[in-house]
Design an enzyme around this catalytic site. Structure first.
Site, mmCIF file in Angstrom:
data_model
loop_
_atom_site.group_PDB
_atom_site.id
_atom_site.type_symbol
_atom_site.label_atom_id
_atom_site.label_comp_id
_atom_site.label_asym_id
_atom_site.label_seq_id
_atom_site.Cartn_x
_atom_site.Cartn_y
_atom_site.Cartn_z
ATOM 1 N N HIS A 109 -28.506 26.302 -30.786
ATOM 2 C CA HIS A 109 -29.641 27.059 -30.823
ATOM 3 C C HIS A 109 -29.967 27.691 -29.318
ATOM 4 O O HIS A 109 -30.019 26.902 -28.396
ATOM 5 C CB HIS A 109 -30.720 26.323 -31.476
ATOM 6 C CG HIS A 109 -32.103 27.320 -31.533
ATOM 7 N ND1 HIS A 109 -32.069 28.302 -32.515
ATOM 8 C CD2 HIS A 109 -33.169 27.602 -30.714
ATOM 9 C CE1 HIS A 109 -33.187 28.934 -32.368
ATOM 10 N NE2 HIS A 109 -33.858 28.450 -31.276
ATOM 11 N N GLU A 143 -35.287 19.806 -40.946
ATOM 12 C CA GLU A 143 -36.397 20.908 -40.306
ATOM 13 C C GLU A 143 -35.584 21.837 -39.423
ATOM 14 O O GLU A 143 -34.684 21.231 -38.682
ATOM 15 C CB GLU A 143 -37.415 20.199 -39.615
ATOM 16 C CG GLU A 143 -38.710 20.648 -39.287
ATOM 17 C CD GLU A 143 -39.420 19.805 -38.272
ATOM 18 O OE1 GLU A 143 -40.462 20.492 -37.847
ATOM 19 O OE2 GLU A 143 -39.362 18.378 -38.459
HETATM 20 C C1 GRF Z 1 -25.196 32.366 -30.420
HETATM 21 O O1 GRF Z 1 -26.277 32.725 -29.453
HETATM 22 C C2 GRF Z 1 -25.791 30.916 -31.005
HETATM 23 O O2 GRF Z 1 -26.712 30.266 -29.907
HETATM 24 C C3 GRF Z 1 -26.758 31.627 -31.916
HETATM 25 O O3 GRF Z 1 -25.941 32.747 -32.567
HETATM 26 C C4 GRF Z 1 -24.983 33.235 -31.601
HETATM 27 C C5 GRF Z 1 -23.729 33.227 -32.010
HETATM 28 O O4 GRF Z 1 -22.983 33.781 -31.363
HETATM 29 N N1 GRF Z 1 -27.004 30.605 -33.078
HETATM 30 P P1 GRF Z 1 -21.471 33.860 -31.919
HETATM 31 O O5 GRF Z 1 -20.997 34.094 -33.055
HETATM 32 O O6 GRF Z 1 -20.840 32.081 -31.424
HETATM 33 O O7 GRF Z 1 -20.465 34.604 -30.744
#
Ligand code: GRF
Length: 210
Positions: A109, A143
């Site tokens: 995240h 959550e």
């Molecule tokens: C990343 O910034 C990740 O943290 C978020 O969505 C984005 C996905 O990027 N959850 P990718 O598809 O891995 O290039």
């Protein structure tokens, strides 16, 4: 050999980073499949080019989250994973699904949790005047964007940053800490103390990038 199933929704750059690190570093693990909820996810092509099985479970074909999650679990379980890796997988998961993969499903995240759960993390960090932003790898619970933290990386928010500039700085950190986290899992290096996860040998679970 541990088996990994990686779930994506789009670009898949974190999935790529994990696939490349697993190969280059000779992890005791193989990526058994890459699964997307979007048929047009760019990451599916990378996976196919690397000889990795791919599958699509299109959320639009299901009437409810429960129905979608049931089919997704069926497809995932067909690959018998030890670990499910959410890598830019943009669906909210039902409690039944998260319970099924408790302590064997990771997410990344793009914020320093518990700050900024949900969407638009970089815009929100900039508009709040944050001076430090970052990214968190954590185990998935019912959550949203909670669960035991594996690694966090911090990056500066620089004057003049827009969300694009900040997200590309954070993404570079993502590509370091997600492969590291998955590697620790497959090596059996993560230890649970109650709801907290630490590294067996005390390896640093934080990273500061400037
Ligand atoms: C990343 O910034 C990740 O943290 C978020 O969505 C984005 C996905 O990027 N959850 P990718 O598809 O891995 O290039």
């Amino acid at each position: 050999m541990k088996r990994l199933v990686i779930l994506i929704s789009g670009r898949g750059s974190n999935m790529e980073a994990i696939v490349k690190a697993a190969q280059a570093e000779g992890w005791p693990a193989q990526v058994a499949a890459v699964i997307s909820n979007r048929p047009d996810a760019a990451g599916l092509q990378f996976a196919a080019r690397h000889g990795i099985a791919t599958a699509v479970v299109d959320h639009k074909a299901f009437a409810s989250r429960e129905d979608f999650d049931a089919e997704l679990a069926r497809v995932i379980d067909g690959f018998a994973p030890d670990l499910v890796v959410l890598a830019g997988f943009m669906r909210i998961l039902t409690p039944g699904f998260t319970a099924r993969y408790a302590r064997r499903m990771l997410n990344i995240h793009p914020s320093l949790l518990p700050a900024f759960t949900g969407l638009h993390t970089h815009e929100r960090a900039i508009s709040m005047g944050c001076k430090i932003a970052g990214v968190t790898v954590h185990f998935v619970t019912a959550e949203l964007d909670h669960g035991a933290i594996v690694i966090q990386a911090a990056v500066p928010v620089l004057p003049g940053d827009d969300a694009k500039a900040l997200s590309s700085r954070v993404l570079a950190a993502e590509h370091r800490i997600y492969p590291q986290s998955v590697r620790w899992f497959v090596e059996g290096a993560l230890v649970w103390n109650g709801e907290v996860v630490s590294h067996r040998d005390g390896a640093a679970q934080h990273l500061f990038l400037s």
